[in-house]
Design a protein around this motif. Structure first.
Motif, PDB file in Angstrom:
ATOM      1  N   GLN A  29       0.825  -1.209   0.000  1.00 36.34           N
ATOM      2  CA  GLN A  29       0.000   0.000   0.000  1.00 36.34           C
ATOM      3  C   GLN A  29       0.857   1.256   0.000  1.00 36.34           C
ATOM      4  OE1 GLN A  29      -3.463  -0.021  -0.424  1.00 36.34           O
ATOM      5  NE2 GLN A  29      -2.924   2.102  -0.888  1.00 36.34           N
ATOM      6  N   LYS A  30       1.975   1.218   0.737  1.00 35.53           N
ATOM      7  CA  LYS A  30       2.888   2.374   0.728  1.00 35.53           C
ATOM      8  C   LYS A  30       3.484   2.561  -0.671  1.00 35.53           C
ATOM      9  CE  LYS A  30       4.273   2.708   5.571  1.00 35.53           C
ATOM     10  NZ  LYS A  30       5.398   2.780   6.523  1.00 35.53           N
ATOM     11  N   ALA A  31       3.783   1.461  -1.322  1.00 35.78           N
ATOM     12  CA  ALA A  31       4.301   1.545  -2.687  1.00 35.78           C
ATOM     13  C   ALA A  31       3.269   2.180  -3.611  1.00 35.78           C
ATOM     14  CB  ALA A  31       4.680   0.155  -3.190  1.00 35.78           C
ATOM     15  N   ILE A  32       2.020   1.733  -3.498  1.00 36.03           N
ATOM     16  CA  ILE A  32       0.941   2.277  -4.333  1.00 36.03           C
ATOM     17  C   ILE A  32       0.775   3.770  -4.094  1.00 36.03           C
ATOM     18  CG2 ILE A  32      -1.577   2.267  -4.665  1.00 36.03           C
ATOM     19  CD1 ILE A  32      -1.439  -0.790  -4.128  1.00 36.03           C
ATOM     20  N   ASN A  33       0.789   4.168  -2.823  1.00 37.31           N
ATOM     21  CA  ASN A  33       0.607   5.586  -2.493  1.00 37.31           C
ATOM     22  C   ASN A  33       1.670   6.458  -3.164  1.00 37.31           C
ATOM     23  OD1 ASN A  33      -1.554   4.830  -0.906  1.00 37.31           O
ATOM     24  ND2 ASN A  33      -0.423   4.905   1.016  1.00 37.31           N
ATOM     25  N   LEU A  34       2.904   5.968  -3.169  1.00 40.58           N
ATOM     26  CA  LEU A  34       3.987   6.746  -3.784  1.00 40.58           C
ATOM     27  C   LEU A  34       3.883   6.723  -5.311  1.00 40.58           C
ATOM     28  CD1 LEU A  34       7.057   5.873  -1.535  1.00 40.58           C
ATOM     29  CD2 LEU A  34       5.904   8.073  -1.738  1.00 40.58           C
ATOM     30  N   PHE A  35       3.611   5.558  -5.872  1.00 46.54           N
ATOM     31  CA  PHE A  35       3.480   5.481  -7.327  1.00 46.54           C
ATOM     32  C   PHE A  35       2.359   6.400  -7.825  1.00 46.54           C
ATOM     33  CE2 PHE A  35       5.549   1.093  -7.219  1.00 46.54           C
ATOM     34  CZ  PHE A  35       6.711   1.553  -7.827  1.00 46.54           C
ATOM     35  N   LYS A  36       1.284   6.520  -7.039  1.00 48.85           N
ATOM     36  CA  LYS A  36       0.174   7.387  -7.452  1.00 48.85           C
ATOM     37  C   LYS A  36       0.552   8.869  -7.406  1.00 48.85           C
ATOM     38  CE  LYS A  36      -3.917   4.558  -7.056  1.00 48.85           C
ATOM     39  NZ  LYS A  36      -5.334   4.520  -6.651  1.00 48.85           N
ATOM     40  N   LEU A  37       1.521   9.210  -6.559  1.00 46.48           N
ATOM     41  CA  LEU A  37       2.025  10.591  -6.561  1.00 46.48           C
ATOM     42  C   LEU A  37       2.610  10.934  -7.924  1.00 46.48           C
ATOM     43  CD1 LEU A  37       3.840  11.006  -3.101  1.00 46.48           C
ATOM     44  CD2 LEU A  37       1.689  12.059  -3.827  1.00 46.48           C
ATOM     45  N   LEU A  38       3.248   9.957  -8.546  1.00 40.36           N
ATOM     46  CA  LEU A  38       3.814  10.186  -9.879  1.00 40.36           C
ATOM     47  C   LEU A  38       2.710  10.423 -10.909  1.00 40.36           C
ATOM     48  CD1 LEU A  38       6.624   7.463  -9.939  1.00 40.36           C
ATOM     49  CD2 LEU A  38       6.875   9.915  -9.545  1.00 40.36           C
ATOM     50  N   GLU A  39       1.600   9.716 -10.765  1.00 38.73           N
ATOM     51  CA  GLU A  39       0.471   9.924 -11.681  1.00 38.73           C
ATOM     52  C   GLU A  39      -0.111  11.320 -11.530  1.00 38.73           C
ATOM     53  OE1 GLU A  39      -2.285   6.581 -12.695  1.00 38.73           O
ATOM     54  OE2 GLU A  39      -1.481   5.757 -10.827  1.00 38.73           O
ATOM     55  N   VAL A  40      -0.196  11.792 -10.285  1.00 34.92           N
ATOM     56  CA  VAL A  40      -0.710  13.143 -10.029  1.00 34.92           C
ATOM     57  C   VAL A  40       0.156  14.179 -10.742  1.00 34.92           C
ATOM     58  CG1 VAL A  40      -1.079  14.894  -8.243  1.00 34.92           C
ATOM     59  CG2 VAL A  40      -1.797  12.527  -7.840  1.00 34.92           C
ATOM     60  N   GLN A  41       1.473  13.918 -10.771  1.00 33.92           N
ATOM     61  CA  GLN A  41       2.411  14.831 -11.423  1.00 33.92           C
ATOM     62  C   GLN A  41       2.579  14.522 -12.912  1.00 33.92           C
ATOM     63  OE1 GLN A  41       6.184  15.082  -9.246  1.00 33.92           O
ATOM     64  NE2 GLN A  41       5.146  14.497  -7.362  1.00 33.92           N
ATOM     65  N   ALA A  42       1.803  13.547 -13.416  1.00 36.20           N
ATOM     66  CA  ALA A  42       1.900  13.114 -14.822  1.00 36.20           C
ATOM     67  C   ALA A  42       3.321  12.664 -15.151  1.00 36.20           C
ATOM     68  CB  ALA A  42       1.459  14.223 -15.767  1.00 36.20           C
ATOM     69  N   MET A  43       3.960  11.982 -14.192  1.00 32.10           N
ATOM     70  CA  MET A  43       5.330  11.521 -14.381  1.00 32.10           C
ATOM     71  C   MET A  43       5.433   9.998 -14.287  1.00 32.10           C
ATOM     72  SD  MET A  43       7.521  14.491 -12.423  1.00 32.10           S
ATOM     73  CE  MET A  43       9.022  14.103 -13.302  1.00 32.10           C
ATOM     74  N   GLN A  44       4.302   9.332 -14.451  1.00 30.88           N
ATOM     75  CA  GLN A  44       4.316   7.873 -14.450  1.00 30.88           C
ATOM     76  C   GLN A  44       4.945   7.368 -15.745  1.00 30.88           C
ATOM     77  OE1 GLN A  44       1.659   9.698 -15.041  1.00 30.88           O
ATOM     78  NE2 GLN A  44       0.633   8.886 -16.855  1.00 30.88           N
ATOM     79  N   ASN A  45       5.424   6.130 -15.703  1.00 36.34           N
ATOM     80  CA  ASN A  45       5.922   5.493 -16.911  1.00 36.34           C
ATOM     81  C   ASN A  45       5.547   4.020 -16.890  1.00 36.34           C
ATOM     82  OD1 ASN A  45       7.834   4.158 -15.260  1.00 36.34           O
ATOM     83  ND2 ASN A  45       9.341   5.780 -15.570  1.00 36.34           N
ATOM     84  N   GLU A  46       5.983   3.304 -17.886  1.00 36.11           N
ATOM     85  CA  GLU A  46       5.626   1.894 -18.001  1.00 36.11           C
ATOM     86  C   GLU A  46       6.011   1.117 -16.744  1.00 36.11           C
ATOM     87  OE1 GLU A  46       6.908  -1.950 -20.749  1.00 36.11           O
ATOM     88  OE2 GLU A  46       7.405   0.084 -21.410  1.00 36.11           O
ATOM     89  N   ALA A  47       7.215   1.362 -16.215  1.00 37.84           N
ATOM     90  CA  ALA A  47       7.700   0.613 -15.049  1.00 37.84           C
ATOM     91  C   ALA A  47       6.888   0.920 -13.801  1.00 37.84           C
ATOM     92  CB  ALA A  47       9.171   0.919 -14.812  1.00 37.84           C
ATOM     93  N   THR A  48       6.595   2.209 -13.560  1.00 39.73           N
ATOM     94  CA  THR A  48       5.860   2.563 -12.338  1.00 39.73           C
ATOM     95  C   THR A  48       4.429   2.025 -12.381  1.00 39.73           C
ATOM     96  OG1 THR A  48       5.152   4.718 -13.217  1.00 39.73           O
ATOM     97  CG2 THR A  48       7.256   4.647 -12.050  1.00 39.73           C
ATOM     98  N   LEU A  49       3.819   2.043 -13.554  1.00 40.22           N
ATOM     99  CA  LEU A  49       2.467   1.484 -13.688  1.00 40.22           C
ATOM    100  C   LEU A  49       2.487  -0.032 -13.499  1.00 40.22           C
ATOM    101  CD1 LEU A  49       1.295   3.606 -16.745  1.00 40.22           C
ATOM    102  CD2 LEU A  49       0.458   3.819 -14.401  1.00 40.22           C
ATOM    103  N   TYR A  50       3.531  -0.667 -13.989  1.00 38.22           N
ATOM    104  CA  TYR A  50       3.676  -2.113 -13.843  1.00 38.22           C
ATOM    105  C   TYR A  50       3.789  -2.504 -12.367  1.00 38.22           C
ATOM    106  CZ  TYR A  50       5.892  -6.736 -14.180  1.00 38.22           C
ATOM    107  OH  TYR A  50       6.207  -8.066 -14.035  1.00 38.22           O
TER     108      TYR A  50
END
Length: 383
Positions: A242-263
């Motif tokens: 859950q902590k991992a998800i919370n941080l990865f979603k911060l990247l989505e908020v900043q539109a900085m997600q990529n293939e690896a973070t979504l995976y």
């Protein structure tokens, strides 16, 4: 005795003539140019006094420096080269000529001048650092050689330590990369740049507790995307999903997600048995992995096959493009292909209609839209 007196008289006369002919430089005027950073004016002033046919090393260096500070690298190199001809082992001149050629993109000439410095001073840290920067690829063997030498002279210098760690990482020598950064950080514990550079390497070495501890401190100074990604991955590998998800979603908020973070987000949801979100993020991962231009590339491939009369391969390429993204241009291309090349009216009619339904641009595609409507009317009549 008379001969000696004659020689002394001639020597005194020459000194007097030299003093009379020596250029008179207004030192106050020159100082004013320097103080106001009008280096171009200073250079032109010195040229007007001394001319260009100079043989004095100090004056040549001074004019070269003024042009260099003024950003006139062409003139600076000209005067520095004359000074170099007089004193080819002068380190400041060699550094200046190396720098000028580097700025002008003449990396081979820059390497030549910096290489001459090494022959004179084999323990000069700065020249090894400059030489390493002339090699852009981290996998270039010469870059590694120069960085290793610079780091051995000064292992605490942060820029070289970070560059050397990057090169070691490129060769997957993560332990070496980690140790280089570790030494530099011990010498500068407040260097956040080095600490951030260390996180992905520590992750590779499975030092997850260190990544989390160091990364969380770094995140207090700002939500750096790289740090977020590294800490989130460390949480994932320590099963704190859950902590991992919370941080990865911060990247989505900043539109900085990529293939690896979504995976990794998808994997985290799967571990938590949230299969709906796992499926959603797996689809996002797939979408991220596929270029938005893929359908256009298949359209081009189909056109090439079509022009080479490889019609079955063209048909397959067009259909493959539609699997990635539906674009009006591809529907139109397929409609014309079935209409004119395969002479399949029903299929042509199908794709002409799909083209209009896909809402092509009224402004940009008005000719194609008009042609499509005309062909639909004609094909309906033949049915």
């Amino acid at each position: 005795m008379k001969t000696l007196l004659l020689l002394l008289t001639l020597f005194s006369l020459n000194l007097t003539l030299f003093a009379q002919n020596a250029p008179a430089v207004d030192k106050e005027k020159l100082f004013d140019f320097y103080q106001s950073q009008r280096y171009a004016d200073a250079a032109q002033y010195l040229k007007s006094i001394y001319g260009e046919e100079l043989n004095d090393f100090k004056t040549l260096s001074q004019i070269g420096y003024c042009f260099l500070m003024a950003g006139n690298n062409v003139e600076a190199e000209k005067f520095y080269s004359k000074a170099y001809a007089l004193q080819p082992q002068n380190l400041p001149i060699l550094f200046s000529l190396g720098s000028i050629n580097n700025k002008r993109g003449n990396s081979e000439k820059a390497k030549k001048y910096y290489g001459e410095i090494i022959k004179i001073d084999s323990n000069n840290f700065n020249v090894y650092k400059l030489l390493a920067n002339l090699y852009s690829l981290p996998t270039d063997s010469m870059k590694l050689i120069y960085l290793l030498k610079a780091n051995s002279i000064n292992p605490l210098e942060g820029d070289v330590a970070a560059d050397l760690a990057e090169v070691h990482s490129a060769y997957q020598q993560y332990e070496k990369a980690y140790n280089v950064l570790d030494i530099a950080i011990k010498g500068d514990s407040d260097n956040l740049f080095l600490q951030r550079a260390k996180l992905p390497i520590a992750n590779q070495l499975k030092k997850y507790a260190e990544v989390i501890a160091s990364g969380e401190k770094l995140l207090k100074d700002g939500a750096d995307a790289g740090v977020i990604k590294d800490v989130a991955k460390a949480y994932y590998y320590t099963k704190k999903y859950q902590k991992a998800i919370n941080l990865f979603k911060l990247l989505e908020v900043q539109a900085m997600q990529n293939e690896a973070t979504l995976y990794y987000t998808s994997l985290s949801y799967r571990a938590l048995k949230n299969y709906a979100q796992a499926a959603a993020y797996t689809q996002k991962t797939i979408d991220e992995a596929i270029s938005p231009n893929t359908s256009s590339y298949y359209s081009l491939l189909g056109l090439v096959y079509e022009e080479n009369n490889q019609l079955s391969m063209a048909n397959a390429a067009y259909k493959k493009g539609l699997q990635f993204k539906v674009v009006p241009a591809l529907y139109y291309r397929m409609a014309v292909f079935y209409d004119t090349r395969l002479k399949q009216g029903k299929n042509a009619l199908k794709y002409y209609n799909l083209y209009l339904k896909s809402k092509p641009s009224i402004m940009d595609d008005k000719e194609e839209i008009r042609f499509t409507k005309d062909r639909i009317a004609q094909l309906n009549l033949t049915d």
